[in-house]
Design a protein around this motif. Structure first.
Motif, PDB file in Angstrom:
ATOM      1  N   ASN A 217     -25.181   8.915  34.960  1.00  0.00           N
ATOM      2  CA  ASN A 217     -25.779   7.612  34.834  1.00  0.00           C
ATOM      3  C   ASN A 217     -27.054   7.493  35.395  1.00  0.00           C
ATOM      4  O   ASN A 217     -27.988   6.955  35.003  1.00  0.00           O
TER       5      ASN A 217
ATOM      6  N   HIS B 235     -30.175   9.111  34.230  1.00  0.00           N
ATOM      7  CA  HIS B 235     -30.395   8.377  32.984  1.00  0.00           C
ATOM      8  C   HIS B 235     -31.457   7.163  33.551  1.00  0.00           C
ATOM      9  O   HIS B 235     -32.586   6.856  32.938  1.00  0.00           O
ATOM     10  N   VAL B 236     -31.005   6.313  34.403  1.00  0.00           N
ATOM     11  CA  VAL B 236     -31.576   5.002  34.819  1.00  0.00           C
ATOM     12  C   VAL B 236     -33.071   5.389  35.629  1.00  0.00           C
ATOM     13  O   VAL B 236     -33.844   4.992  35.377  1.00  0.00           O
TER      14      VAL B 236
ATOM     15  N   ASN C 275     -22.793  -0.545  25.232  1.00  0.00           N
ATOM     16  CA  ASN C 275     -23.617   0.351  24.662  1.00  0.00           C
ATOM     17  C   ASN C 275     -24.869  -0.363  24.877  1.00  0.00           C
ATOM     18  O   ASN C 275     -26.114   0.477  24.481  1.00  0.00           O
ATOM     19  N   HIS C 276     -25.320  -1.749  24.882  1.00  0.00           N
ATOM     20  CA  HIS C 276     -26.413  -2.117  25.173  1.00  0.00           C
ATOM     21  C   HIS C 276     -27.060  -1.710  26.217  1.00  0.00           C
ATOM     22  O   HIS C 276     -28.274  -1.690  26.436  1.00  0.00           O
ATOM     23  N   LEU C 277     -26.198  -1.401  27.585  1.00  0.00           N
ATOM     24  CA  LEU C 277     -26.862  -0.923  28.651  1.00  0.00           C
ATOM     25  C   LEU C 277     -25.792   0.255  28.971  1.00  0.00           C
ATOM     26  O   LEU C 277     -25.202   0.232  29.870  1.00  0.00           O
ATOM     27  N   PRO C 278     -25.842   1.323  28.335  1.00  0.00           N
ATOM     28  CA  PRO C 278     -25.212   2.513  28.337  1.00  0.00           C
ATOM     29  C   PRO C 278     -24.719   3.293  29.776  1.00  0.00           C
ATOM     30  O   PRO C 278     -23.732   3.793  29.826  1.00  0.00           O
ATOM     31  N   TYR C 279     -25.859   3.261  30.515  1.00  0.00           N
ATOM     32  CA  TYR C 279     -25.590   4.104  31.565  1.00  0.00           C
ATOM     33  C   TYR C 279     -25.296   3.438  32.976  1.00  0.00           C
ATOM     34  O   TYR C 279     -26.102   3.798  33.951  1.00  0.00           O
ATOM     35  N   ARG C 280     -24.766   2.245  32.737  1.00  0.00           N
ATOM     36  CA  ARG C 280     -24.308   1.519  33.986  1.00  0.00           C
ATOM     37  C   ARG C 280     -22.880   1.051  33.891  1.00  0.00           C
ATOM     38  O   ARG C 280     -22.273   0.810  32.726  1.00  0.00           O
ATOM     39  N   THR C 281     -22.006   0.943  34.785  1.00  0.00           N
ATOM     40  CA  THR C 281     -20.820   0.272  34.886  1.00  0.00           C
ATOM     41  C   THR C 281     -20.733  -1.169  35.650  1.00  0.00           C
ATOM     42  O   THR C 281     -21.549  -1.083  36.460  1.00  0.00           O
TER      43      THR C 281
ATOM     44  N   CYS D 138     -21.591   6.658  20.143  1.00  0.00           N
ATOM     45  CA  CYS D 138     -21.226   5.892  20.967  1.00  0.00           C
ATOM     46  C   CYS D 138     -20.414   4.793  20.596  1.00  0.00           C
ATOM     47  O   CYS D 138     -20.047   3.849  20.953  1.00  0.00           O
TER      48      CYS D 138
ATOM     49  N   MET E 158     -28.878   4.304  24.347  1.00  0.00           N
ATOM     50  CA  MET E 158     -28.131   5.421  23.696  1.00  0.00           C
ATOM     51  C   MET E 158     -28.814   6.238  22.742  1.00  0.00           C
ATOM     52  O   MET E 158     -28.339   7.492  22.305  1.00  0.00           O
TER      53      MET E 158
ATOM     54  N   MET F 147     -25.689  -3.145  18.349  1.00  0.00           N
ATOM     55  CA  MET F 147     -25.969  -2.843  19.277  1.00  0.00           C
ATOM     56  C   MET F 147     -27.523  -2.992  19.502  1.00  0.00           C
ATOM     57  O   MET F 147     -28.119  -4.080  18.497  1.00  0.00           O
ATOM     58  N   ASP F 148     -28.306  -2.501  20.461  1.00  0.00           N
ATOM     59  CA  ASP F 148     -29.528  -3.021  20.903  1.00  0.00           C
ATOM     60  C   ASP F 148     -30.667  -2.196  19.945  1.00  0.00           C
ATOM     61  O   ASP F 148     -31.917  -2.482  20.022  1.00  0.00           O
TER      62      ASP F 148
ATOM     63  N   ASP G 245     -32.918   5.444  29.040  1.00  0.00           N
ATOM     64  CA  ASP G 245     -31.831   4.179  29.462  1.00  0.00           C
ATOM     65  C   ASP G 245     -31.308   3.803  28.116  1.00  0.00           C
ATOM     66  O   ASP G 245     -30.521   2.563  28.305  1.00  0.00           O
TER      67      ASP G 245
END
Lengths: 70, 430
Positions: B189, B192-193, A47-53, B49, B202, B272-273, B200
């Motif tokens: 995804n 979003h990026v 969840n720190h970088l949610p939109y990447r795998t 999340c 949650m 989380m961040d 980018d």
């Protein structure tokens, strides 16, 4: 770096993957980073970088550092 | 029921009404609530999340699994209804980022709609209605660490780098458990990026474009469902599906209190961040009867609005059925009209040697009738005076086409208006 590889330093940050209760866990500078493993696609997410795998916890750790998320 | 349109097709008034309704949500805090109506949506997305307690503890209830599509379908539906509580004329538009058409994206990030790229300090958006100067400030509790209260985006928003191909490829996946991660990971995804900044994280709903993006994701799911229908295709035993992701699981926060009452899911401080504070006090309370499962939202048209790209199912059925009825009636009429005058019929009568007796008179009458109704053979039969049957058919077609707004019977299939019937054979010719 494999999941069980020894600690490494990346851009001055210490990355470690250690087994915790039989499951590999990611630590950056000693801090546990919460991650999910998706068995269907065999990727790690956080969840720190949610939109990447990511294909491995080490790869995920480097992405977090590159994106200044930790 | 709303009707969701491609954002690039909205009128100036529709865009202004949408923006005004979004600002109304942002500026309205219900009595007893900690956040504005808009920010509660951000808090819910953030909280799902990481669900802290209950049967879904430790999981992401809306991402990385089968519930990705249904959870967001319900989420944007509730957002749309919230907008409509201020302006019933507003529907959630979608950003058609997979169209491959740059104008579809340019219209979304125009100054008269959602504003432009992040050109200010830290990528702050400085144009359009969602700038700090225009009253759009990110709530401190929903701001990622190190970011200010301005909405942020990438400095470059190049439409040519959007994942259009990946999204369109996903539509060819034949199983939901292939389609869902394909859509989520390889296109959703990436968008979003691509927008970057707040999108980018949650807390991505901080950027109103989140809702237009997810309207398009939802539309793509609807398009895929049209190709591969059936709720049974939603889930399989091989799916990554913790509690909340199976088709009949209750999805947080619409779980009827399954996780409420001291075991509510929410933010874990420091996990989380985002802010180092517990987000749970900011969450609204959901009722015990407020229960939504994936199965309940499989049908997008029943859940919320339809998209302007939906196939016109009912219209097609009416069109097809009416067309068949009229074709049949026309065929029967022509058959009945021409039968008595066909050569085959006369030949048959001759062969039966009916010229003596009643048959003789019949044939005489036939010849007289043929002469009298010459226009049946040689003239435009539609224009025969007193011919109400064909007139009725013509009128029905005209009325139905007026209701549909377009012609629906091909020229060659139309009843023989102005056509002639060949002498003797009864066959119609142009």
């Amino acid at each position: 770096m494999s999941e069980q590889a020894p600690e490494q330093v990346y851009k001055g940050r210490k990355i470690a993957v250690r087994p915790v209760r039989d499951s590999p866990q990611l630590f950056i500078d000693g801090r546990l980073i919460h991650t999910y493993f998706r068995p269907d696609s065999r990727v790690y997410v956080t969840n720190h970088l949610p939109y990447r795998t990511h294909g491995s916890l080490a790869e995920l750790a480097k992405a977090l550092i590159d994106n200044k998320r930790v | 029921m709303g009707y969701r349109k491609n954002a690039s097709t909205l009128s100036a008034t529709e865009k202004a009404n949408f923006v005004a309704a979004v600002h109304d949500l942002k500026n309205t805090t219900l009595q007893g609530h900690a956040l504005s109506m808009y920010d509660e949506f951000v808090a819910e997305h953030l909280s799902v999340c990481y669900i802290a307690y209950g049967p879904a503890a430790g999981t992401n209830g809306a991402h990385g699994g089968p519930a990705f599509c249904p959870w967001h379908r319900e989420f944007i539906c509730r957002f749309e209804k919230a907008l409509q509580s201020f302006d019933p004329s507003v529907s959630l538009p979608y950003w058609n980022w997979n169209s491959g058409n740059a104008p579809d994206t340019a219209a979304v990030f125009a100054d008269d709609f959602l504003g432009g790229a992040g050109t200010g300090p830290g990528g702050a958006v400085q144009t359009g209605p969602f700038t700090v100067a225009n009253g759009w400030k990110i709530h401190t509790a929903l701001t990622p660490k190190g970011m200010g209260n301005a909405l942020t985006r990438n400095p470059t928003l190049d439409p040519s780098t959007l994942p259009a191909t990946a999204a369109n490829n996903a539509l060819n996946d034949t199983n939901y458990n292939i389609f869902q991660p394909d859509l989520e990971d390889n296109s959703h995804n990436e968008v979003h990026v691509w927008v970057g900044g707040n999108m980018d994280y949650m807390t991505s709903p901080n950027d109103p474009v989140f809702f237009l993006h997810h309207a398009n994701v939802d539309r793509l799911w609807a398009v895929w469902q049209e190709k591969y229908p059936g709720a049974a295709n939603y889930d399989t035993p091989t799916a990554y599906g913790p509690y909340g992701h199976k088709i009949d699981d209750r999805m947080w926060p619409w779980d009827g209190g399954l996780n409420n009452g001291g075991s509510s899911p929410g933010w874990i401080t420091g996990m989380m961040d985002c802010p180092d504070e517990d987000i749970r006090p900011y969450l609204p309370t959901f009722g015990a009867m407020d229960i939504v499962t994936p199965r309940m939202v499989v049908d997008h048209a029943a859940t919320c609005g339809r998209y302007d790209t939906d196939p016109p199912k009912l219209k097609d059925i009416i069109k097809s059925e009416t067309k068949e009825i009229i074709k049949l009636e026309t065929k029967e009429f022509i058959k009945a009209e021409s039968k008595d005058f066909s050569k085959a019929e006369v030949k048959e009568l001759k062969e039966k040697d009916l010229f003596d007796g009643p048959g003789k008179n019949w044939f005489k009458e036939f010849k007289e009738l043929k002469e009298k109704d010459k226009d049946i053979f040689e003239g435009p039969i539609w224009q025969r005076p007193g011919d109400s049957t064909l007139g009725d058919l013509a009128q029905r077609i005209t009325v139905i086409e007026a209701q549909l707004g377009h012609a629906f019977i091909a020229a060659e299939e139309r009843p023989p208006v102005g056509r002639r019937i060949t002498k003797g054979t009864g066959e119609k010719v142009e």
